[in-house]
Design a protein around this motif. Structure first.
Motif, mmCIF file in Angstrom:
data_model
loop_
_atom_site.group_PDB
_atom_site.id
_atom_site.type_symbol
_atom_site.label_atom_id
_atom_site.label_comp_id
_atom_site.label_asym_id
_atom_site.label_seq_id
_atom_site.Cartn_x
_atom_site.Cartn_y
_atom_site.Cartn_z
ATOM 1 N N UNK A 1 -8.832 4.947 -5.213
ATOM 2 C CA UNK A 1 -9.184 4.049 -4.120
ATOM 3 C C UNK A 1 -7.985 3.223 -3.674
ATOM 4 N N UNK A 2 -7.182 2.749 -4.652
ATOM 5 C CA UNK A 2 -6.037 1.879 -4.352
ATOM 6 C C UNK A 2 -4.785 2.380 -5.059
ATOM 7 N N UNK A 3 -3.655 2.183 -4.387
ATOM 8 C CA UNK A 3 -2.349 2.414 -5.019
ATOM 9 C C UNK A 3 -1.339 1.465 -4.378
ATOM 10 N N UNK A 4 -0.620 0.734 -5.223
ATOM 11 C CA UNK A 4 0.335 -0.259 -4.724
ATOM 12 C C UNK A 4 1.670 -0.152 -5.460
ATOM 13 N N UNK A 5 2.754 -0.393 -4.712
ATOM 14 C CA UNK A 5 4.019 -0.766 -5.328
ATOM 15 C C UNK A 5 4.011 -2.289 -5.422
ATOM 16 N N UNK A 6 4.301 -2.817 -6.594
ATOM 17 C CA UNK A 6 4.203 -4.259 -6.811
ATOM 18 C C UNK A 6 5.583 -4.893 -6.690
ATOM 19 N N UNK A 7 5.692 -5.880 -5.797
ATOM 20 C CA UNK A 7 6.924 -6.655 -5.613
ATOM 21 C C UNK A 7 6.739 -8.072 -6.154
ATOM 22 N N UNK A 8 7.832 -8.655 -6.640
ATOM 23 C CA UNK A 8 7.805 -10.071 -7.018
ATOM 24 C C UNK A 8 8.778 -10.796 -6.095
ATOM 25 N N UNK A 9 8.234 -11.637 -5.182
ATOM 26 C CA UNK A 9 9.032 -12.304 -4.157
ATOM 27 C C UNK A 9 9.360 -13.742 -4.532
ATOM 28 N N UNK B 1 0.701 0.099 -9.321
ATOM 29 C CA UNK B 1 -0.654 -0.213 -9.778
ATOM 30 C C UNK B 1 -1.650 0.673 -9.042
ATOM 31 N N UNK B 2 -2.453 1.386 -9.819
ATOM 32 C CA UNK B 2 -3.469 2.278 -9.268
ATOM 33 C C UNK B 2 -4.828 1.829 -9.779
ATOM 34 N N UNK B 3 -5.822 1.795 -8.885
ATOM 35 C CA UNK B 3 -7.139 1.297 -9.277
ATOM 36 C C UNK B 3 -8.235 1.907 -8.412
ATOM 37 N N UNK B 4 -9.423 1.905 -8.977
ATOM 38 C CA UNK B 4 -10.615 2.321 -8.227
ATOM 39 C C UNK B 4 -11.613 1.168 -8.114
ATOM 40 N N UNK B 5 -11.151 -0.050 -8.349
ATOM 41 C CA UNK B 5 -12.006 -1.220 -8.216
ATOM 42 C C UNK B 5 -12.422 -1.402 -6.757
ATOM 43 N N UNK B 6 -13.533 -2.060 -6.572
ATOM 44 C CA UNK B 6 -14.014 -2.306 -5.219
ATOM 45 C C UNK B 6 -13.091 -3.263 -4.458
ATOM 46 N N UNK B 7 -12.617 -4.296 -5.147
ATOM 47 C CA UNK B 7 -11.728 -5.283 -4.524
ATOM 48 C C UNK B 7 -10.488 -5.477 -5.390
ATOM 49 N N UNK B 8 -9.384 -5.847 -4.731
ATOM 50 C CA UNK B 8 -8.123 -6.083 -5.431
ATOM 51 C C UNK B 8 -7.637 -7.495 -5.134
ATOM 52 N N UNK B 9 -7.311 -8.219 -6.179
ATOM 53 C CA UNK B 9 -6.706 -9.548 -6.039
ATOM 54 C C UNK B 9 -5.202 -9.406 -6.249
ATOM 55 N N UNK B 10 -4.424 -9.572 -5.183
ATOM 56 C CA UNK B 10 -2.980 -9.343 -5.268
ATOM 57 C C UNK B 10 -2.294 -10.305 -6.235
ATOM 58 N N UNK B 11 -2.869 -11.470 -6.438
ATOM 59 C CA UNK B 11 -2.260 -12.442 -7.350
ATOM 60 C C UNK B 11 -2.354 -11.992 -8.810
ATOM 61 N N UNK B 12 -3.200 -10.976 -9.082
ATOM 62 C CA UNK B 12 -3.367 -10.494 -10.450
ATOM 63 C C UNK B 12 -2.632 -9.179 -10.704
ATOM 64 N N UNK B 13 -1.915 -8.679 -9.702
ATOM 65 C CA UNK B 13 -1.303 -7.345 -9.819
ATOM 66 C C UNK B 13 -0.284 -7.251 -10.951
ATOM 67 N N UNK C 1 0.824 -1.214 0.000
ATOM 68 C CA UNK C 1 0.000 0.000 0.000
ATOM 69 C C UNK C 1 0.855 1.259 0.000
ATOM 70 N N UNK C 2 0.407 2.242 -0.765
ATOM 71 C CA UNK C 2 1.061 3.551 -0.774
ATOM 72 C C UNK C 2 -0.024 4.629 -0.877
ATOM 73 N N UNK C 3 0.377 5.866 -0.788
ATOM 74 C CA UNK C 3 -0.572 6.980 -0.864
ATOM 75 C C UNK C 3 -1.325 6.929 -2.194
ATOM 76 N N UNK C 4 -2.665 6.848 -2.105
ATOM 77 C CA UNK C 4 -3.464 6.660 -3.316
ATOM 78 C C UNK C 4 -4.043 7.962 -3.891
ATOM 79 N N UNK C 5 -3.933 9.048 -3.125
ATOM 80 C CA UNK C 5 -4.469 10.319 -3.618
ATOM 81 C C UNK C 5 -5.969 10.250 -3.821
ATOM 82 N N UNK C 6 -6.425 10.600 -5.005
ATOM 83 C CA UNK C 6 -7.851 10.579 -5.307
ATOM 84 C C UNK C 6 -8.348 9.181 -5.662
#
Length: 251
Positions: free
Chosen positions: A69-77, A174-186, A62-67
């Motif tokens: 709903x969602x904002x992520x930095x995506x990591x591959x572990x 990854x920035x989105x306004x979707x209601x739900x986020x599936x991390x496996x699809x990021x 999670x990161x600051x999403x501004x206007x």
């Protein structure tokens, strides 16, 4: 005829030739032994590398999403587990003092994201790893103990698991306004390709025993595990160690 043979045998150069031949045979035999050792390494160690498990996954931080709903930095572990097993056919009792993973070299095919290494998260949390600054490492050493404790970097002195993580951090945003986020699809939604993630991880593992013996091998792994983009989490188990050769570096 007999006298000629006797005279030949008595001559100094004959003895010299025989000495040279004997030395050549000994050196040839030693050469064969050394060559075989370089190819096969130690064939009867007190402890063996039993298997390697790699678990590749995606993660959104999670990161600051501004206007939005969602904002992520995506990591591959990539979580790597090295299984060390006691060799019951060794015939002598040995005790693990430490197991060291060092000389870690990361070869990325594409300069995307930031490659970092992490030790297990020591605090009691739900996950084994946490990509925090405090957990960043350049090498990792597990101490032999009565019982294994991966989070405390302890391995049973009769065998156990050594674990660490290689992560390609911040491969995308990854920035989105979707209601739900599936991390496996990021990664898929971020249009990341598997080619952009391909990395060769090369490192040494040294098994040090209380008796003073030390065994060392070089390991090379291709990561992430295939299918990571589509599945989000993939894993593989490696048990074929044909290219991994342990050599004794200290008696």
């Amino acid at each position: 005829m007999k006298n000629k043979i006797t005279n030949l045998i008595n001559k100094k150069y004959f003895h010299l030739c025989m000495v040279i031949i004997i030395i050549a045979v000994i050196l040839f035999g030693l050469g064969i032994i050394i060559l075989k050792y370089n190819v096969e390494g130690e064939t009867n160690m007190p402890f063996d590398l039993n298997k390697i498990i790699i678990i590749s996954s995606s993660e959104g931080i999670d990161k600051e999403s501004g206007e939005n709903k969602w904002a992520f930095d995506v990591n591959q572990n990539n979580d790597i587990f090295l299984y060390i097993q006691k060799n019951n056919n060794y015939g002598k009792e040995e005790i693990i003092e430490t197991i060291l993973v060092d000389n870690i070299n990361i070869q990325k095919q594409v300069n995307k994201g930031n490659g970092n290494l992490y030790k297990p998260e020591p605090d009691e949390t739900r996950s084994m790893f946490n990509n925090s600054e405090n957990n960043k490492i350049e090498n990792i050493e597990y101490i032999g103990d009565m019982e294994s404790n991966i989070k405390q970097l302890k391995i049973s002195n009769q065998g156990g698991i050594v674990a660490f993580r290689y992560s390609n951090d911040k491969i995308s945003e990854y920035i989105s306004n979707d209601e739900e986020i599936n991390h496996s699809e990021l990664m898929q939604k971020s249009n990341i390709t598997e080619e952009e993630l391909k990395t060769k991880l090369n490192f040494d593992i040294t098994i040090k025993l209380k008796s003073g013996k030390q065994y060392k091998a070089n390991i090379s792994l291709d990561i992430p595990v295939e299918g990571i983009i589509e599945k989000g989490t993939t894993s593989t188990e490696i048990t074929n160690f044909e290219g991994i050769i342990f050599k004794r570096i200290k008696n």
